[in-house]
Design an enzyme around this catalytic site. Structure first.
Site, PDB file in Angstrom:
ATOM      1  CE  LYS A  13      -3.688   0.154   2.808  1.00 47.84           C
ATOM      2  NZ  LYS A  13      -4.737   0.120   3.666  1.00 47.84           N
TER       3      LYS A  13
HETATM    4  O1  G3P Z   1      -8.281   0.938   5.558  1.00 46.84           O
HETATM    5  C1  G3P Z   1      -8.428   2.360   5.483  1.00 46.84           C
HETATM    6  C2  G3P Z   1      -9.123   3.043   6.925  1.00 46.84           C
HETATM    7  O2  G3P Z   1      -8.269   2.297   7.747  1.00 46.84           O
HETATM    8  C3  G3P Z   1      -8.679   3.934   7.024  1.00 46.84           C
HETATM    9  O3  G3P Z   1     -10.029   4.203   8.009  1.00 46.84           O
HETATM   10  O4  G3P Z   1     -11.738   4.407   9.704  1.00 46.84           O
HETATM   11  O5  G3P Z   1      -9.358   5.375  10.324  1.00 46.84           O
HETATM   12  O6  G3P Z   1     -10.915   6.596   8.808  1.00 46.84           O
HETATM   13  P1  G3P Z   1     -10.839   5.291   9.165  1.00 46.84           P
END
Ligand code: G3P
Length: 224
Positions: free
Chosen positions: A86
């Protein structure tokens, strides 16, 4: 549909991998750090649970393309199986994605918050692009419209990069984004469970069992 689990929590991964049809696990530095254990131990444990064939997405940390590439090669050498590197969609990230794809290394462009970022990353050779739905919604950018725009741009340029929608907070977001054409999503265990949660379904299952029991006196269908 490609479902992935967005966590580095081993217990969640064990349960979900056993229960749901997931194609892999995605992580990022925040998710890894939450486990407070040595990084390589975590990713190797995840690999052991999901096996060699399922995708494991692991993120680089560096800001410069050369350093990202060095980290990517390190990750390749340390983690076996079906690995995706990634890389955030910053300018140096696009450079790293381009070079890594030339080297035949699978990449996932991440932290994507606009359609132009997604188009550039896909053109550079990313296999997946991960738009952040809830973070977009939080800045008053419509996450669903973002996915629609990205799909449209990929179709116009005939790119076979997949949208891996990420950063969800509720079932509605997941439903709308998948309806908008995202062929893969990554979510946490709790939300994956909530996709199936329905009071009427639970009521129906209880009713099946109670009706059965009222006649056969047991909850077992197989009777010896
Ligand atoms: O995969 C991306 C994700 O982990 C970000 O998520 O919930 O931290 O916005 P969040």
């Amino acid at each position: 549909m490609i479902y992935m689990l967005d966590t580095a929590n081993l217990e969640d991964i064990r349960q979900v991998n056993d229960r749901y049809p997931i194609a892999g696990v995605t992580t990022n530095p925040t998710i890894i750090a939450a486990e407070k254990r040595p990084f390589l131990d975590i990713v190797r444990d995840i690999r052991e649970i999901i096996g060699e064939e399922k995708m494991l997405h692991v993120q680089v940390l560096a800001r410069r393309a050369e350093d990202m590439i060095e980290e990517a090669l390190y990750l390749k050498s340390q983690i076996g199986g079906n690995l995706y590197i990634k890389v955030p969609v910053i300018p140096e990230g696009i450079k790293a994605i381009r070079k890594l794809s030339e080297m035949g290394i699978n990449t996932t462009a991440t932290a994507c918050c606009s359609a132009p970022q997604a188009l550039m990353a896909a053109t550079a050779g990313a296999k997946f692009v991960a738009p952040y739905i809830n973070r977009a919604d939080d800045t008053n950018v419509d996450g669903v419209a973002l996915v629609e725009d990205i799909q449209k741009l990929f179709a116009i340029s005939k790119l076979d990069t997949k949208v891996l929608a990420a950063s969800f907070k509720n079932v509605r977001q997941v439903h709308e984004v998948t309806l908008a054409g995202a062929e893969s999503i990554t979510i946490q265990k709790d939300l994956m469970d909530r996709l199936l949660k329905n009071a009427l379904t639970d009521w129906s299952v209880n009713r099946f069992i109670e009706d059965w029991k009222s006649v056969y006196g047991t909850e077992r269908l197989i009777q010896d």
